[in-house]
Enzyme design. Structure first.
Site, PDB file in Angstrom:
ATOM      1  N   HIS A 185       0.794  -1.234   0.000  1.00  0.00           N
ATOM      2  CA  HIS A 185       0.000   0.000   0.000  1.00  0.00           C
ATOM      3  C   HIS A 185       0.823   1.278   0.000  1.00  0.00           C
ATOM      4  CE1 HIS A 185       0.812  -0.214   4.306  1.00  0.00           C
ATOM      5  NE2 HIS A 185       0.451   1.058   4.402  1.00  0.00           N
TER       6      HIS A 185
HETATM    7  N1  UDP Z   1      -4.199  -6.070   8.327  1.00  0.00           N
HETATM    8  C1  UDP Z   1      -5.465  -6.648   8.390  1.00  0.00           C
HETATM    9  N2  UDP Z   1      -6.096  -7.027   7.228  1.00  0.00           N
HETATM   10  C2  UDP Z   1      -5.501  -6.874   5.995  1.00  0.00           C
HETATM   11  C3  UDP Z   1      -4.209  -6.315   5.939  1.00  0.00           C
HETATM   12  C4  UDP Z   1      -3.591  -5.914   7.113  1.00  0.00           C
HETATM   13  O1  UDP Z   1      -6.017  -6.816   9.479  1.00  0.00           O
HETATM   14  O2  UDP Z   1      -6.125  -7.238   4.990  1.00  0.00           O
HETATM   15  C5  UDP Z   1      -3.558  -5.593   9.590  1.00  0.00           C
HETATM   16  C6  UDP Z   1      -2.186  -6.162   9.885  1.00  0.00           C
HETATM   17  O3  UDP Z   1      -2.229  -7.355  10.617  1.00  0.00           O
HETATM   18  C7  UDP Z   1      -1.548  -5.036  10.706  1.00  0.00           C
HETATM   19  C8  UDP Z   1      -2.188  -3.793  10.138  1.00  0.00           C
HETATM   20  O4  UDP Z   1      -3.361  -4.210   9.450  1.00  0.00           O
HETATM   21  O5  UDP Z   1      -1.931  -5.157  12.065  1.00  0.00           O
HETATM   22  C9  UDP Z   1      -1.235  -3.085   9.221  1.00  0.00           C
HETATM   23  O6  UDP Z   1      -1.862  -2.056   8.581  1.00  0.00           O
HETATM   24  P1  UDP Z   1      -1.251  -1.332   7.291  1.00  0.00           P
HETATM   25  O7  UDP Z   1      -0.346  -2.270   6.582  1.00  0.00           O
HETATM   26  O8  UDP Z   1      -2.413  -0.779   6.546  1.00  0.00           O
HETATM   27  O9  UDP Z   1      -0.471  -0.085   7.889  1.00  0.00           O
HETATM   28  P2  UDP Z   1       1.032   0.159   8.354  1.00  0.00           P
HETATM   29  O10 UDP Z   1       1.356  -0.876   9.382  1.00  0.00           O
HETATM   30  O11 UDP Z   1       1.921   0.088   7.153  1.00  0.00           O
HETATM   31  O12 UDP Z   1       1.024   1.519   8.950  1.00  0.00           O
END
Ligand code: UDP
Length: 370
Positions: free
Chosen positions: A215
């Protein structure tokens, strides 16, 4: 003593959540405050992520419940989203008059709410402070630095965070290394995670598929770059099934997928996603939080980025960076990896409890007369 009692009065705490990773970091903190103190806890959802698959399911599964306020800002450019949160939150904070604002992570809602609160003389506590990718092309890096440097209280997840803050001249007296509240969510919800049936629902075989998430703007905003990555990922998968819950930021119509081993879906719920992670042969991602969760679980994780703000996941965890240079070469993930269950300092499921305790000590100590 009378003075101490006066300072331990119940306070009004506002918790800002807005995007998927915020819910996962905030839920254990909210629970610890609700169960362990008499402070009034008010949840403001900015609406940065708004649809059921990115928001509603997390509020439910993580036990946050319906937010007290929803600002409903929705999507937009960085400027539009940040500005909308700022304008809408100001009147809410005016009405609520909180003693403290709790903000999480590095999203636009985090920095927007912090800026507004500070100018209204409301104290701000930043959870997941000090992380640095040292890459100012990442919007999140700008959000992290700004939030840290105007907050009143900083809760740190890994030692590198402490070192970064120290190097940037932040006072040690406002910095607390408490551990990772995202890991609290994971450990606390393991029974529910283990009970869900997503693997069999999707006909996936344990340790015989790749889990993918992407993403970051630098990977997904250009269809040419994204399709180049997908071609590489297909090669790395060596014919294994690839399950990819596609982030809403991605325009699916422009995807070019080779091979019949792809399974795409909308984003899945937290229980489902962690279950998929636990059972995967490997995870390919550019997410911040997923580097941490895979490290905690000891699942091989290949992070398609040139840097990480979470170095402990590469040093002590199961994370490997796949840089642009590796992408452009013939790099392949190792066919066999031997990862022991990593032990990362204070990632023990008790971070939120420590945070609440430190908050209590800090708010009293900060008020005791000399
Ligand atoms: N996650 C989820 N469902 C999905 C993809 C990710 O529950 O389809 C969870 C994952 O386990 C983690 C969080 O979302 O806890 C990560 O979010 P994201 O990757 O959007 O944000 P970042 O961590 O990069 O800020």
């Amino acid at each position: 003593m009378a003075e101490l009692n006066a300072e331990t009065r119940n306070m009004k705490l506002v918790f800002i959540v807005g995007a998927r990773p915020n819910f996962i970091k905030a839920a254990p903190v909210l629970k610890s405050f609700r169960q362990g103190t008499d402070h009034q806890c008010i949840v403001i959802h900015t609406g940065q992520h708004f649809d059921d698959s990115m928001s509603k399911i997390f509020l439910k599964q993580l036990g946050i419940g319906t937010p007290d306020v929803n600002l409903g800002v929705g999507p937009g450019t960085h400027a539009v989203q940040t500005a909308k949160v700022m304008v809408k939150i100001e009147s809410e904070l005016q009405r609520i008059q909180p003693d403290w604002l709790f903000v999480f992570g590095d999203v636009n809602s985090t920095v927007a709410a912090t800026l507004v609160a500070k100018k209204m003389h409301i104290k701000v506590a930043h959870v997941e402070s000090g992380l640095r990718s040292h890459d100012m092309n990442m919007p999140e890096e700008i959000n992290r630095i700004l939030t840290d440097h105007i907050s009143d209280l900083l809760f740190v997840t890994e030692k590198s965070g402490l070192e970064n803050l120290q190097r940037e001249g932040v006072s040690e007296s406002i910095t607390y290394f408490v551990g990772n509240t995202m890991i609290d969510s994971l450990t606390g919800l393991l029974p529910e995670i283990n009970r869900n049936t997503i693997l069999s629902d999707l006909n996936l075989v344990q340790k015989d598929y790749i889990l993918l998430t992407l993403h970051r703007p630098s990977n997904v905003d250009s269809p040419v770059k994204l399709n180049y990555l997908l071609e590489k990922i297909n090669r790395w998968s060596a014919g294994k099934q690839i399950f990819w819950p596609v982030h809403p930021r991605i325009n699916r119509e422009k995807l070019k997928l080779n091979g019949s081993n792809w399974k795409l879906s909308a984003p899945v719920g937290y229980f489902q996603f962690i279950s998929l992670m636990k059972n995967a042969a490997a995870v390919f991602t550019d997410s911040g939080g997923i580097q941490e969760e895979t490290s905690f679980l000891g699942i091989p994780c290949y992070t398609i980025r040139n840097n990480t703000e979470r170095p402990v996941t590469c040093i002590s965890g199961s994370n490997t960076l796949v840089t642009e240079q590796m992408l452009d070469s013939d790099w392949l993930p190792p066919s066999k990896v031997d990862i022991k269950q990593p032990q990362i300092e204070l990632w023990d499921g008790k971070a939120a409890g420590r945070l609440v305790k430190c908050f209590g000590q800090h708010t009293i100590a900060g008020r005791i007369p000399d």
